[in-house]
Enzyme design. Structure first.
Site, PDB file in Angstrom:
ATOM      1  N   HIS A  16      -3.848 -42.909  29.900  1.00 14.35           N
ATOM      2  CA  HIS A  16      -4.852 -41.887  30.239  1.00 14.35           C
ATOM      3  C   HIS A  16      -4.118 -40.561  30.363  1.00 14.35           C
ATOM      4  O   HIS A  16      -3.242 -40.426  31.230  1.00 14.35           O
ATOM      5  CB  HIS A  16      -5.540 -42.238  31.550  1.00 14.35           C
ATOM      6  CG  HIS A  16      -6.222 -43.578  31.541  1.00 14.35           C
ATOM      7  ND1 HIS A  16      -7.570 -43.715  31.322  1.00 14.35           N
ATOM      8  CD2 HIS A  16      -5.725 -44.840  31.679  1.00 14.35           C
ATOM      9  CE1 HIS A  16      -7.888 -45.012  31.352  1.00 14.35           C
ATOM     10  NE2 HIS A  16      -6.785 -45.715  31.562  1.00 14.35           N
ATOM     11  N   HIS A 202     -12.089 -51.020  28.803  1.00 11.75           N
ATOM     12  CA  HIS A 202     -11.350 -51.689  29.868  1.00 11.75           C
ATOM     13  C   HIS A 202     -12.159 -52.917  30.283  1.00 11.75           C
ATOM     14  O   HIS A 202     -13.375 -52.814  30.531  1.00 11.75           O
ATOM     15  CB  HIS A 202     -11.219 -50.772  31.089  1.00 11.75           C
ATOM     16  CG  HIS A 202     -10.170 -49.708  30.975  1.00 11.75           C
ATOM     17  ND1 HIS A 202     -10.101 -48.830  29.935  1.00 11.75           N
ATOM     18  CD2 HIS A 202      -9.131 -49.394  31.804  1.00 11.75           C
ATOM     19  CE1 HIS A 202      -9.067 -48.018  30.126  1.00 11.75           C
ATOM     20  NE2 HIS A 202      -8.465 -48.338  31.249  1.00 11.75           N
ATOM     21  N   GLU A 205      -9.477 -56.417  34.066  1.00 13.33           N
ATOM     22  CA  GLU A 205      -8.403 -55.910  34.929  1.00 13.33           C
ATOM     23  C   GLU A 205      -8.701 -56.443  36.337  1.00 13.33           C
ATOM     24  O   GLU A 205      -8.005 -57.317  36.823  1.00 13.33           O
ATOM     25  CB  GLU A 205      -8.388 -54.373  34.904  1.00 13.33           C
ATOM     26  CG  GLU A 205      -7.368 -53.734  35.839  1.00 13.33           C
ATOM     27  CD  GLU A 205      -7.477 -52.189  35.910  1.00 13.33           C
ATOM     28  OE1 GLU A 205      -8.531 -51.626  35.577  1.00 13.33           O
ATOM     29  OE2 GLU A 205      -6.481 -51.563  36.333  1.00 13.33           O
TER      30      GLU A 205
HETATM   31  N1  HPA Z   1      -8.618 -48.692  35.024  1.00 17.14           N
HETATM   32  C1  HPA Z   1      -9.832 -48.144  35.053  1.00 17.14           C
HETATM   33  N2  HPA Z   1     -10.035 -46.835  35.001  1.00 17.14           N
HETATM   34  C2  HPA Z   1      -8.995 -46.021  34.878  1.00 17.14           C
HETATM   35  C3  HPA Z   1      -7.716 -46.537  34.843  1.00 17.14           C
HETATM   36  C4  HPA Z   1      -7.519 -47.937  34.902  1.00 17.14           C
HETATM   37  O1  HPA Z   1      -6.405 -48.487  34.859  1.00 17.14           O
HETATM   38  N3  HPA Z   1      -6.887 -45.461  34.739  1.00 17.14           N
HETATM   39  C5  HPA Z   1      -7.656 -44.355  34.682  1.00 17.14           C
HETATM   40  N4  HPA Z   1      -8.940 -44.698  34.787  1.00 17.14           N
HETATM   41 ZN    ZN Z   2      -6.520 -47.694  32.062  1.00 20.23          ZN
END
Ligand code: HPA
Ligand code: ZN
Length: 351
Positions: A16, A202, A205
């Site tokens: 990012h 994403h 996670e």
């Molecule tokens: N996860 C989700 N959103 C984010 C992340 C991340 O690792 N880094 C910046 N925004």
């Molecule tokens: Zn990220």
């Protein structure tokens, strides 16, 4: 081995740009742009770095990350930020990168999307001409905002999407309360504007494997950012392997956000054994205490892979990239050169 890992040509797919804002740039930019930081915000670089070493979870980090984005105002701020990252990453052996930015974190504050894109694109052009690093921009939508805001963002970025300046669409921010299905209309809209745009999100996670499956099924993504929780679903793992879907794994981020206690807990060997391709990435290096090489070294310290396994990881990262095949071939040749240069030294040491 660290010398080999530094020289090994790398691709970064999960970075990012706003997450490269080092505290020693954050404070000067806040002053330059007359931005008042919250009263309880750490007052010095040292205090801020200390706070960054203690994130409780993803949301705790995001609260700081969005305060950081507030200091970015002028086109030059975006340029300076990205250019500092490209220079830093060059010394880590970066050859190609596909970088995220979060337009809504700026447009919500009244900054024009074109200001953001122009600043970042100028830094990308300079990275190509002066550092030989190829780049692609991935526009991320913030999943804590409604999909209508995502659609409005896509509309204001229409020209950049249509002409390929924005190469891909991604989805970030707080994962668990905001599942992928909320953003189906955004993902189909960008495809209408430019059928050749790439799609990622994403997933997996903090969210479970279903977030990955639903991103594939409902958003039609061809890549998954993080994705480590996929290993809890055998059918999904087989699908990722069959389709050679790249997971963009971020080891130091996962530790700093308490997703795992230590890099050794990451399912990297399991992914390798299952033939699921992954790349290793720094995510938000200014917040998580390490750039791309630090992530490679952290993994090597725990997993102790052979030179051939590392070559395979590097090749998988190239093959999972969205750059032109000619560029891939160029980087693949350099991987072979670096491996052959270091093999006799490493084999002699380990014999
Ligand atoms: N996860 C989700 N959103 C984010 C992340 C991340 O690792 N880094 C910046 N925004
Ligand atoms: Zn990220």
């Amino acid at each position: 081995m660290e010398c080999f890992l530094r020289e090994l040509p790398k691709c970064e797919h999960h970075l990012h740009l706003e997450g490269t804002l080092e505290p020693d740039l954050l404070f000067p930019l806040a002053s330059r742009n007359n931005i008042q930081l919250p009263d309880n915000f750490p007052k010095t670089v040292e205090e801020l770095n200390k706070r960054y070493s203690q994130f409780a979870d993803l949301q705790d980090f995001l609260d700081f990350y969005y305060i950081g984005t507030n200091v970015l105002v002028q086109e030059d701020d975006f340029f300076d930020l990205a250019w500092a990252y490209f220079q830093r990453a060059k010394s880590d052996g970066l050859w190609h990168c596909e970088v995220f930015f979060d337009p809504q974190s700026h447009t919500e504050r009244g900054i024009d999307l074109d200001v953001v894109v122009k600043g970042f694109q100028r830094a990308c052009d300079k990275a190509q001409s002066e550092l030989g690093i190829t780049t692609q921009l991935i526009m991320c939508l913030l999943r804590h905002l409604p999909s209508q805001s995502g659609l409005a963002t896509i509309e204001s970025a229409r020209e950049h999407i249509a002409n390929g300046t924005i190469h891909a669409l991604g989805l970030d921010s707080a994962e668990k309360p905001f599942p992928p299905q909320l953003f189906c209309d955004c993902y189909s809209r960008v495809k209408e504007i430019n059928p050749s745009i790439q799609l990622t999100a994403h997933a997996g996670e903090e969210g479970d494997a279903d977030f990955v499956t639903n991103s594939l099924n409902l958003l039609n993504v061809t890549r998954i950012d993080h994705g480590i929780n996929s290993v809890h679903d055998d059918i999904l793992i087989k699908r990722l392997s069959d389709n050679q879907t790249l997971l963009t794994v971020c080891p130091l981020s996962n530790v700093k956000l308490q997703v795992v206690k230590d890099v050794s807990e990451l399912p990297l060997q399991k992914l390798l054994d299952a033939n699921v391709p992954f790349s290793l990435n720094s995510d938000d290096p200014a917040y998580f205490g390490g750039y791309i090489l630090d992530n490679y070294v952290a993994v090597h310290t725990r997993f102790g892979w052979s030179i051939d396994t590392w070559a395979q990881v590097a090749v998988n990262a190239i093959n999972g990239s969205w750059c032109h095949q000619d560029r891939k071939d160029e980087i693949l040749r350099e991987i072979a050169n670096v491996v052959e240069k270091h093999r006799p030294i490493i084999e002699k040491i380990s014999a």
